[in-house]
Design an enzyme around this catalytic site. Structure first.
Site, PDB file in Angstrom:
ATOM      1  N   HIS A   1      -9.744   1.743   4.440  1.00 26.03           N
ATOM      2  CA  HIS A   1      -8.650   1.993   5.035  1.00 26.03           C
ATOM      3  C   HIS A   1      -8.634   2.682   6.190  1.00 26.03           C
ATOM      4  O   HIS A   1      -9.618   3.693   6.292  1.00 26.03           O
ATOM      5  CB  HIS A   1      -7.435   2.249   4.292  1.00 26.03           C
TER       6      HIS A   1
ATOM      7  N   ASN B   1       0.860  -1.246  -0.030  1.00 30.84           N
ATOM      8  CA  ASN B   1      -0.089   0.217   0.080  1.00 30.84           C
ATOM      9  C   ASN B   1       0.942   1.229  -0.178  1.00 30.84           C
ATOM     10  O   ASN B   1       1.428   1.727   1.122  1.00 30.84           O
ATOM     11  CB  ASN B   1      -0.843   0.192   1.325  1.00 30.84           C
TER      12      ASN B   1
ATOM     13  N   SER C   1       2.845  -2.097  10.251  1.00 26.94           N
ATOM     14  CA  SER C   1       4.164  -2.208  10.279  1.00 26.94           C
ATOM     15  C   SER C   1       5.059  -3.629  10.184  1.00 26.94           C
ATOM     16  O   SER C   1       5.917  -4.181  10.810  1.00 26.94           O
ATOM     17  CB  SER C   1       4.701  -1.836  11.770  1.00 26.94           C
TER      18      SER C   1
ATOM     19  N   LYS D   1       0.080   4.215  -0.293  1.00 23.72           N
ATOM     20  CA  LYS D   1      -0.577   5.327   0.286  1.00 23.72           C
ATOM     21  C   LYS D   1      -0.194   6.481  -0.650  1.00 23.72           C
ATOM     22  O   LYS D   1      -0.101   6.536  -1.774  1.00 23.72           O
ATOM     23  CB  LYS D   1      -0.167   5.701   1.595  1.00 23.72           C
TER      24      LYS D   1
ATOM     25  N   GLU E   1      -7.257   5.101   7.394  1.00 22.18           N
ATOM     26  CA  GLU E   1      -6.670   6.479   7.258  1.00 22.18           C
ATOM     27  C   GLU E   1      -7.923   7.127   6.583  1.00 22.18           C
ATOM     28  O   GLU E   1      -8.179   8.351   6.704  1.00 22.18           O
ATOM     29  CB  GLU E   1      -5.373   6.636   6.521  1.00 22.18           C
TER      30      GLU E   1
ATOM     31  N   GLY F   1       2.145   2.366  10.753  1.00 20.18           N
ATOM     32  CA  GLY F   1       3.189   3.355  10.489  1.00 20.18           C
ATOM     33  C   GLY F   1       3.842   3.811  11.556  1.00 20.18           C
ATOM     34  O   GLY F   1       4.669   4.618  11.935  1.00 20.18           O
TER      35      GLY F   1
ATOM     36  N   GLU G   1      -6.005  -4.597  10.499  1.00 19.65           N
ATOM     37  CA  GLU G   1      -4.985  -3.643  10.773  1.00 19.65           C
ATOM     38  C   GLU G   1      -5.044  -2.734  11.847  1.00 19.65           C
ATOM     39  O   GLU G   1      -5.970  -1.730  11.923  1.00 19.65           O
ATOM     40  CB  GLU G   1      -4.835  -2.498   9.300  1.00 19.65           C
TER      41      GLU G   1
END
Ligand code: PGA
Length: 256
Positions: free
Chosen positions: A99, A13, A217, A15, A101, A177, A171
């Site tokens: 996701h 991904n 991660s 991003k 985010e 991250g 996730e």
């Protein structure tokens, strides 16, 4: 992983990183560093503008291309949106949906996520549906409840015959991250809980066939351990997918 019953899928991904002008070099290095991909499927999910270049760069190998978002609408006056049919027409195979985010920064509700999952499936895309708890939810002990709810809502209206095409990515938000990974057993526990939810909705045969990834991660040093867990069928990899050599090492771990 349990290759007897389901596919292992390793998806990068990107991003909002990388440039179209960097795609060719990335693809060349990834191809040179990853051995023969035998036991898993590989995808790179990139920003919309880079998708045509990625498709061209990976045309002759077994690396699929995915998008990171899709419209919940079919077609029409929705300025700035990209439809599932447009992605499919381009040769896109996967799309990340929901996701954390997008849920946190762009107001994607469970209802929108569910509509996007249905739109993706209707166009023949494979949705990678993301679910995950915050640190606060984990500490309050409501992880299972939260994840079960997200999974049930995202899959609302998905018929059994389409369910085999859906990938779920667990996730944990606190691991994305941050360099802090869930332990292999923490990841497996939630992935197996997700499978139990799918079993309750669709029965044992479908639950056994659904790919459930871990993301947060994941990197070249922890991938093998995470992927050795029975209910972790792959990874959704952010940071570590930006370096083609690191990403190749994760592919290698899945290829064992
Ligand atoms: P990360 O991101 O690997 O950088 O933690 C994973 C993701 O958000 O999909």
């Amino acid at each position: 992983m349990n290759r007897k019953y389901r596919k292992t899928v390793i998806a990068g991904n990107w991003k909002m990183n990388m440039l179209t002008s960097e795609v060719k070099a990335y693809a060349d290095t990834l191809r040179a560093s990853s051995g023969k991909v035998r036991h898993c499927e590989i995808a790179i999910c990139a920003p919309f503008v880079m998708l045509p270049r990625l498709i061209k760069s990976f045309r002759d190998c077994r690396i699929a291309v995915g998008a990171q978002n899709v419209s919940d609408k079919d077609a029409g006056a929705y300025t700035g949106e990209v439809s599932a049919a447009q992605l499919r027409d381009l040769g896109i195979k996967y799309v990340i949906v929901g996701h954390s985010e997008r849920r946190a920064y762009y107001g994607e509700t469970d209802e929108i996520v569910s509509a996007k999952v249905r739109a993706a499936l209707a166009a023949g895309l494979i949705p990678i549906v993301c679910v995950g708890e915050t640190l606060e939810q984990r500490e309050r002990g409501v992880t299972e409840e939260h994840i079960s709810m997200q999974v049930k809502l995202a899959l609302g209206g998905v018929p059994a015959e389409k369910m085999r095409r859906v990938i779920i990515a667990y996730e944990p938000i606190w691991a994305i991250g941050t360099g802090r990974t869930a332990t292999a057993s923490e990841a497996n526990e939630v992935c197996s809980r997700i499978r139990a939810v799918i079993r309750s909705l669709y029965g044992a045969r479908i639950a056994r066939a659904v790919t459930i990834q871990y993301g947060g991660s994941m990197n070249a040093s922890n991938a093998a351990e995470l992927l050795s867990m029975p209910d972790v069928d792959g990874g959704l990899i952010g940071g570590a997918s930006l370096d083609p050599e690191h990403f190749a090492a994760i592919i290698e771990a899945a290829n064992q």
